[in-house]
Scaffold this active site. Structure first.
Site, PDB file in Angstrom:
ATOM      1  CE  LYS A 164      24.206   5.914  -7.062  1.00 39.23           C
ATOM      2  NZ  LYS A 164      25.499   6.310  -7.840  1.00 39.23           N
ATOM      3  CB  ALA A 177      35.494   5.892 -25.910  1.00 38.00           C
ATOM      4  CE1 TYR A 227      -5.494   0.571   1.613  1.00 35.42           C
ATOM      5  CE2 TYR A 227      -7.027  -0.759   2.917  1.00 35.42           C
ATOM      6  CZ  TYR A 227      -6.495  -0.395   1.662  1.00 35.42           C
ATOM      7  OH  TYR A 227      -6.421  -1.035   0.509  1.00 35.42           O
ATOM      8  CD  GLU A 231      24.484   4.094 -10.093  1.00 35.88           C
ATOM      9  OE1 GLU A 231      25.403   3.881  -9.830  1.00 35.88           O
ATOM     10  OE2 GLU A 231      23.507   4.989 -10.157  1.00 35.88           O
ATOM     11  CG  ASP A 278      26.578   4.355 -13.749  1.00 31.23           C
ATOM     12  OD1 ASP A 278      26.787   4.507 -12.624  1.00 31.23           O
ATOM     13  OD2 ASP A 278      25.838   3.465 -14.355  1.00 31.23           O
ATOM     14  CB  ALA A 306      32.081   7.681 -16.420  1.00 30.53           C
TER      15      ALA A 306
END
Length: 760
Positions: A94, A195, A39, A136, A162, A198
């Site tokens: 994730k 539809a 720092y 996501e 996705d 994905a």
């Protein structure tokens, strides 16, 4: 796979420390000086450098390995619009997968914003922190606008997993399924149920691979997207079919491929039976697929089936893609993840599924063997080769398409860097195997009746490490090869009871008899020994009809080594043999001896072991820095016992081998910590170097040490390497893994390369 209980899932996320990820420091921080560097005032220096050159942010910060996983919680993992807080456990998960599979660091960011334009502005505002953005669980159709805008306006990779993750993994499966069925991609009829994001991304990628748009029928919850529909948004309108059909059942008649990205249990056995010959069914709704695996496979024997579940073959799992795609993109500082990079990832996955599958992968899934076929069209998520294959393919595609700002110049070094990221450094193992490949030798396998041995044989053939000769029951060997679909062809198999001629048996027996007749062996006994695989295999090496011999998988070490000693013998300059293990640690390889042979060695035996070990280490292009160990340091112990023997051995070594970097006696901590040793014992010939070769004062200490380290997972062990034999003979540990057998074969070949006159 066992059913997940609600309480177990909640406990997993709550107990000990809530959540699944944490931030840890990567630099020293134990002193005031460390903190001053971390720092103020030290941190000002990198700040000024970055101010002068913005790209230096990649030199001085974690940006280049940091990905933001961003969600607004509107389409969470089959749960729908549950909000950003409720979606956070998924985003943390994730992050965990990014880290454990590809060593990519992650901040998960949950944004309370549904307006796509405002969400875009939020992501753009925080983008300077990150090397990449993983979107996501954002619902369609907004996700398309969000991703496309961010890709256009940011200069770092943006990837909506996705959409593209499922597309890439399923595309890999499709490539291989079509190969198995001998169908051309441009001719297949594809039906898509769903539809959303994905489904749209899958079909777009399939178009890039060669599927014709006119051969695709897409179905949503209201039926087929056809010209009679007036309720379609602009995205769905792109996939309207001209066919006069309205239902999923009608669409599936004579279809080659069903792609399910919708809800469970909407496909019946009757629908599957109506499909074309050799149908491909990817039923990926979670947790329940559009048709169960059991129903689909009962309906059609010729089906290739994949789901999103891990308890059935061919799991379409996004973890096969996103960690490694980002790894490759980050490492070349790609500005985008483009179509070519996605296709490269899909093809890399498809190709990997057709390669030899390591034993550790099969074990992870409770399988004896895994081979390319209807039940294995995509790699398993726990395959450690994914990071090499996919990341490298993505990086190369980024470079080829001009989006890489930091091109990779040395692919071998990059592959090694990827290995290092994942923990144990395999550099030495790769070096040994590569050296073996330069001049492969004839290696006799004494126990070819065993599946693991044959699995190792398949690998060494494919990699060009050795030219195997198999000893064993020929019928059993052929049955094992056929049963496990091993790729072993044109290999010499010697059945000691059927295929060995009397002339050869007696020729070998005469040689053995000459060696052992004054040690109690009769000629008849020598003939009998030639029905023993260890005697026969060793004799093949002795006569020059093979170059090296591997045995010991199923027998005691002492029983296996005795024939080798009687047939081959010990090098003239030594009176004994010794055993060495190589431990592959995060600090590099460490060589340990003696770990298998000499119980309580005398000083001269320690000297001989040291010289044998040093010569072996040098074969791997490593300078041996040797410490002779005991429980005292440099004469501190004044009585009798191992310190005295070690001290005497060191004295002989210093006198006879002055150029050898060796010292002792010393305790293990001083051997492995050169700076610590140098402070107290600056006179040591090792200087301030850490020892890489340890000579133990007796068999007990050496054997105990390597087994503890190996069992605790602190190091991978290669060995035992048998030293001191006139010709290359190596004895495996009982029940060695396939990897251990392969490594010993490579060492045997390297040993044979050093023997003049080996080879045909």
């Amino acid at each position: 796979m066992s059913k997940i209980r609600r309480i177990d899932a909640l406990d997993y996320h709550e107990k000990e420390r809530p959540g699944k990820i944490e931030v840890v420091p990567t630099k020293p921080h134990n002193t005031q000086y460390d903190l001053s560097l971390a720092y103020t005032p030290g941190v000002a220096q990198p700040c000024l450098e970055i101010h002068k050159n913005r790209d230096d942010v990649y030199r001085y910060t974690s940006k280049g390995n940091l990905v933001a996983v961003i969600s607004n919680g509107t389409a969470v993992l089959g749960l729908g619009d549950i909000g950003p807080e409720a979606g956070k456990p998924v985003m943390e998960g994730k992050g965990l997968l990014f880290k454990i599979f590809a060593d990519v660091d992650v901040f998960d960011i949950e944004v309370n914003e549904k307006d796509p334009k405002k969400l875009i502005e939020v992501v753009k505002a925080i983008a300077p922190t990150f090397g990449g953005i993983n979107l996501e669980d954002i619902k369609a159709p907004e996700c398309f606008e969000i991703e496309e805008t961010l890709k256009r306006e940011l200069d770092i990779p943006v990837f909506h997993d996705d959409q593209h993750g499922t597309a890439i993994i399923s595309a890999a499966g499709l490539i291989n399924a079509l190969e198995l069925n001998s169908k051309a991609i441009e001719n297949i009829k594809v039906v898509v149920n769903g539809a959303g994001a994905a489904a749209v991304s899958c079909i777009r990628l399939y178009f890039s691979l060669g599927v014709k748009p006119e051969n695709v029928v897409m179905v949503d919850s209201k039926g087929v997207l056809n010209q009679s529909r007036t309720d379609l948004n602009p995205i769905k309108q792109q996939f309207v079919t001209e066919q006069k059909i309205n239902t999923l059942e009608e669409a599936l008649v004579d279809a080659d491929v069903f792609l399910g990205l919708s809800v469970g249990n909407v496909v019946t056995k009757k629908m599957i039976r109506s499909m074309a010959k050799d149908p491909i069914v990817f039923a990926m709704a979670n947790p329940n697929p559009e048709i169960t695996y059991e129903d689909a496979t009962l309906a059609r024997e010729d089906i290739i089936m994949a789901t999103g579940r891990s308890d059935y073959p061919n799991q379409i799992n996004n973890v096969l893609g996103f960690p490694f795609i980002f790894r490759g993109a980050l490492d070349v500082r790609a500005t985008h993840i483009n179509e070519e990079m996605k296709i490269a990832a899909a093809k890399a996955l498809a190709n990997l599924a057709k390669e030899y599958v390591p034993e550790l992968v099969a074990k992870a899934y409770n399988k004896q063997n895994i081979v390319f076929g209807r039940d294995y069209i995509i790699p398993k998520p726990l395959d450690p080769r994914l990071i090499h294959n996919v990341s490298i393919a993505v990086a190369k595609a980024a470079m080829k398409t001009g989006v890489a700002q930091n091109p990779i110049k040395n692919w071998t070094a990059y592959k090694q860097k990827l290995s290092s990221r994942m923990g144990i450094d395999n550099k030495l193992i790769m070096a040994i195997r590569n050296k073996a490949k330069q001049e492969p030798k004839r290696v006799v396998f004494a126990e070819a009746n065993n599946f693991k041995v044959l699995k190792a044989v398949q690998f060494v053939i494919r990699e060009g490490i050795a030219r195997p000769v198999l000893l064993g029951n020929e019928e059993k060997i052929k049955a094992l090869i056929e049963e496990n679909q091993l790729q072993i062809e044109n290999v010499t198999v010697i059945d000691l009871f059927k295929s060995v001629s009397d002339d050869q048996r007696h020729r070998y027996a005469k040689i053995l008899y000459e060696k052992r007749r004054r040690k109690g062996m009769t000629y008849d006994e020598a003939v009998e020994k030639m029905y023993n695989r260890d005697y026969f295999g060793a004799m093949m090496v002795e006569t020059g009809e093979a170059d090296a011999f591997i045995s010991g998988f199923s027998r005691k070490y002492s029983d296996t080594i005795r024939p080798a000693l009687q047939v081959i013998g010990v090098k003239e300059q030594f009176n004994h043999i010794a055993g060495m293990y190589i431990l592959i640690t995060k600090k590099g390889p460490i060589f340990l001896a003696d770990t298998t042979v000499n119980m309580d060695p005398a000083p001269q035996t320690l000297v001989d072991t040291t010289i044998l070990t040093a010569a072996e280490v040098q074969k791997f292009n490593i300078i041996p820095k040797i410490a002779l160990l005991s429980y005292s340091n440099f004469g501190a112990f004044k009585g009798n016992g191992s310190p005295v023997r070690v001290k005497e051995a060191v004295k002989i070594l210093h006198e006879k081998y002055p150029d050898l970097i060796v010292d002792g006696e010393m305790q293990a901590n001083y051997a492995l910590n050169g700076k610590l040793r140098y402070k107290r014992y600056p006179f040591s010939k090792l200087g301030d170097s850490d020892a890489n070769t340890l000579i133990f004062p007796n068999l007990s200490s050496g054997n105990i040490c390597y087994k503890i380290l190996q069992t605790m997972g602190a190091a991978e062990a290669i060995g035992p390497v048998l030293m001191g034999m006139k010709k290359p003979i190596h004895i495996l540990q009982r029940d060695s893994s396939v990897r251990e057998i392969i490594n010993m074969v490579a060492i045997a070949v390297v040993d044979a390369q050093a023997v003049p006159g080996t080879g045909e």
